[in-house]
Design a protein around this motif. Structure first.
Motif, PDB file in Angstrom:
ATOM      1  N   ILE A 292       0.844  -1.201   0.000  1.00 24.41           N
ATOM      2  CA  ILE A 292       0.000   0.000   0.000  1.00 24.41           C
ATOM      3  C   ILE A 292       0.877   1.248   0.000  1.00 24.41           C
ATOM      4  CG2 ILE A 292      -1.595   1.356   1.450  1.00 24.41           C
ATOM      5  CD1 ILE A 292      -2.841  -1.410   2.286  1.00 24.41           C
ATOM      6  N   ARG A 293       1.911   1.256   0.820  1.00 22.37           N
ATOM      7  CA  ARG A 293       2.817   2.406   0.909  1.00 22.37           C
ATOM      8  C   ARG A 293       3.526   2.645  -0.430  1.00 22.37           C
ATOM      9  NH1 ARG A 293       7.915   2.296   1.298  1.00 22.37           N
ATOM     10  NH2 ARG A 293       7.990   0.140   2.013  1.00 22.37           N
ATOM     11  N   ARG A 294       4.002   1.585  -1.070  1.00 24.04           N
ATOM     12  CA  ARG A 294       4.691   1.748  -2.364  1.00 24.04           C
ATOM     13  C   ARG A 294       3.737   2.300  -3.420  1.00 24.04           C
ATOM     14  NH1 ARG A 294       7.060  -3.210  -0.752  1.00 24.04           N
ATOM     15  NH2 ARG A 294       5.752  -4.405  -2.208  1.00 24.04           N
ATOM     16  N   ILE A 295       2.516   1.802  -3.450  1.00 27.38           N
ATOM     17  CA  ILE A 295       1.521   2.322  -4.401  1.00 27.38           C
ATOM     18  C   ILE A 295       1.233   3.781  -4.089  1.00 27.38           C
ATOM     19  CG2 ILE A 295      -0.904   2.159  -5.108  1.00 27.38           C
ATOM     20  CD1 ILE A 295      -0.610  -0.928  -4.743  1.00 27.38           C
ATOM     21  N   ARG A 296       1.079   4.099  -2.829  1.00 29.49           N
ATOM     22  CA  ARG A 296       0.846   5.484  -2.418  1.00 29.49           C
ATOM     23  C   ARG A 296       1.983   6.388  -2.871  1.00 29.49           C
ATOM     24  NH1 ARG A 296       3.594   9.046  -0.061  1.00 29.49           N
ATOM     25  NH2 ARG A 296       2.538  10.704   0.989  1.00 29.49           N
ATOM     26  N   ASN A 297       3.207   5.928  -2.707  1.00 31.12           N
ATOM     27  CA  ASN A 297       4.359   6.744  -3.094  1.00 31.12           C
ATOM     28  C   ASN A 297       4.397   7.017  -4.595  1.00 31.12           C
ATOM     29  OD1 ASN A 297       5.190   6.995  -0.467  1.00 31.12           O
ATOM     30  ND2 ASN A 297       6.808   5.448  -0.607  1.00 31.12           N
ATOM     31  N   VAL A 298       4.036   6.030  -5.396  1.00 38.13           N
ATOM     32  CA  VAL A 298       4.016   6.255  -6.853  1.00 38.13           C
ATOM     33  C   VAL A 298       3.001   7.339  -7.188  1.00 38.13           C
ATOM     34  CG1 VAL A 298       3.475   5.242  -9.104  1.00 38.13           C
ATOM     35  CG2 VAL A 298       4.843   3.942  -7.452  1.00 38.13           C
ATOM     36  N   PHE A 299       1.792   7.227  -6.647  1.00 32.24           N
ATOM     37  CA  PHE A 299       0.775   8.244  -6.917  1.00 32.24           C
ATOM     38  C   PHE A 299       1.166   9.609  -6.353  1.00 32.24           C
ATOM     39  CE2 PHE A 299      -2.342   4.738  -7.641  1.00 32.24           C
ATOM     40  CZ  PHE A 299      -2.865   5.196  -8.840  1.00 32.24           C
TER      41      PHE A 299
ATOM     42  N   ASP B  15      -3.209   5.928 -13.243  1.00 31.63           N
ATOM     43  CA  ASP B  15      -4.290   5.142 -12.668  1.00 31.63           C
ATOM     44  C   ASP B  15      -3.803   3.702 -12.570  1.00 31.63           C
ATOM     45  OD1 ASP B  15      -4.567   3.975 -15.233  1.00 31.63           O
ATOM     46  OD2 ASP B  15      -6.192   5.341 -15.758  1.00 31.63           O
ATOM     47  N   PHE B  16      -4.661   2.822 -12.130  1.00 32.44           N
ATOM     48  CA  PHE B  16      -4.255   1.436 -11.936  1.00 32.44           C
ATOM     49  C   PHE B  16      -4.056   0.675 -13.241  1.00 32.44           C
ATOM     50  CE2 PHE B  16      -5.641   1.887  -7.438  1.00 32.44           C
ATOM     51  CZ  PHE B  16      -4.497   1.386  -6.842  1.00 32.44           C
ATOM     52  N   GLU B  17      -4.296   1.318 -14.371  1.00 35.89           N
ATOM     53  CA  GLU B  17      -3.983   0.688 -15.656  1.00 35.89           C
ATOM     54  C   GLU B  17      -2.470   0.716 -15.908  1.00 35.89           C
ATOM     55  OE1 GLU B  17      -6.306  -0.913 -17.505  1.00 35.89           O
ATOM     56  OE2 GLU B  17      -7.636  -0.390 -15.846  1.00 35.89           O
TER      57      GLU B  17
ATOM     58  N   ALA C 132      -0.300  -1.785 -11.502  1.00 33.30           N
ATOM     59  CA  ALA C 132      -1.071  -3.031 -11.580  1.00 33.30           C
ATOM     60  C   ALA C 132      -0.265  -4.197 -11.010  1.00 33.30           C
ATOM     61  CB  ALA C 132      -1.483  -3.310 -13.018  1.00 33.30           C
ATOM     62  N   GLU C 133       1.037  -4.218 -11.286  1.00 33.17           N
ATOM     63  CA  GLU C 133       1.890  -5.289 -10.742  1.00 33.17           C
ATOM     64  C   GLU C 133       1.978  -5.203  -9.224  1.00 33.17           C
ATOM     65  OE1 GLU C 133       5.589  -4.892 -12.851  1.00 33.17           O
ATOM     66  OE2 GLU C 133       4.761  -5.774 -14.691  1.00 33.17           O
TER      67      GLU C 133
ATOM     68  N   ILE D 264     -10.973  -9.476  -9.861  1.00 36.01           N
ATOM     69  CA  ILE D 264     -10.884  -8.306  -8.996  1.00 36.01           C
ATOM     70  C   ILE D 264      -9.947  -7.297  -9.649  1.00 36.01           C
ATOM     71  CG2 ILE D 264     -10.241  -7.487  -6.700  1.00 36.01           C
ATOM     72  CD1 ILE D 264     -10.749 -10.367  -5.726  1.00 36.01           C
ATOM     73  N   THR D 265     -10.422  -6.074  -9.833  1.00 35.85           N
ATOM     74  CA  THR D 265      -9.594  -5.036 -10.437  1.00 35.85           C
ATOM     75  C   THR D 265      -8.507  -4.593  -9.461  1.00 35.85           C
ATOM     76  OG1 THR D 265     -10.924  -3.197  -9.614  1.00 35.85           O
ATOM     77  CG2 THR D 265     -11.583  -4.174 -11.748  1.00 35.85           C
ATOM     78  N   SER D 266      -7.496  -3.956  -9.986  1.00 34.38           N
ATOM     79  CA  SER D 266      -6.418  -3.428  -9.140  1.00 34.38           C
ATOM     80  C   SER D 266      -6.972  -2.427  -8.136  1.00 34.38           C
ATOM     81  CB  SER D 266      -5.338  -2.779 -10.000  1.00 34.38           C
ATOM     82  OG  SER D 266      -4.714  -3.730 -10.816  1.00 34.38           O
TER      83      SER D 266
END
Length: 178
Positions: free
Chosen positions: A88-95, A103-105, A110-111, A134-136
């Motif tokens: 979650i933290r890594r995804i947050r940092n990218v955004f 977006d999650f595309e 997505a990975e 289940i979508t990303s």
């Protein structure tokens, strides 16, 4: 801390947000509850030192990463939940640190989202969605929501006032989302 109504409004609003908005909001909400859980694990009330502990530049618990690590060390979250929090933290940092539209595309996001396992964050006996793709975005939202729920329940179990209803967010959340 948010009121019960704010918690309800938050979960309704998340659905209407863009991927970036939802990730940043979910992460901030989760971070808020982690801070509260960590505060209640401390021997002395951190009210006078809250900024020095959690918010000032260079504070020991000033980052989401530091709070996640301490939450695991203090038993607020399990090692498996800490691993999900790191995703979650890594995804947050990218955004948070990318200015271009995302977006999650996005393949990288997505990975990362594919590493999230919302079913592993549920209560025993609860069957997470099966036989459904289940979508990303759903994977991220569900995992972070289950972790938020766990942290709120930890707060309720740890803080006597929360258990007896004097902290209404825990009681409202447990009755609404149980």
């Amino acid at each position: 801390m948010p009121t019960p109504g704010e918690v309800d409004d938050y979960f309704v609003q998340i659905k209407a947000m863009s991927d970036r908005e939802a990730v940043l909001a979910q992460s901030a909400f989760l971070d808020t509850f982690l801070e509260q859980a960590l505060s209640w694990c401390m021997v002395t009330a951190p009210s006078d030192n809250r900024d020095r502990i959690f918010r000032d530049p260079g504070s020991p618990l000033g980052s989401f990463s530091a709070r996640i690590l301490l939450a695991e060390a203090l038993g607020v979250v399990s090692p498996a939940m800490r691993a999900q929090l790191d995703v979650i933290r890594r995804i947050r940092n990218v955004f948070a640190h990318t200015v271009r539209p995302l977006d999650f595309e996005n393949r990288t996001l997505a990975e990362e989202a594919a590493k999230l396992d919302p079913g592993s964050m549920t209560r025993p006996g609860f069957v997470y969605q099966t036989g459904v793709e289940i979508t990303s975005r759903t994977r991220f939202n569900d995992t972070s929501t289950f972790v938020i729920r766990h942290v709120i329940e930890f707060i309720g179990a740890r803080h006597k006032g929360a258990v007896d209803g004097s902290w209404p967010v825990v009681a409202a959340y447990q009755s609404t989302y149980a």
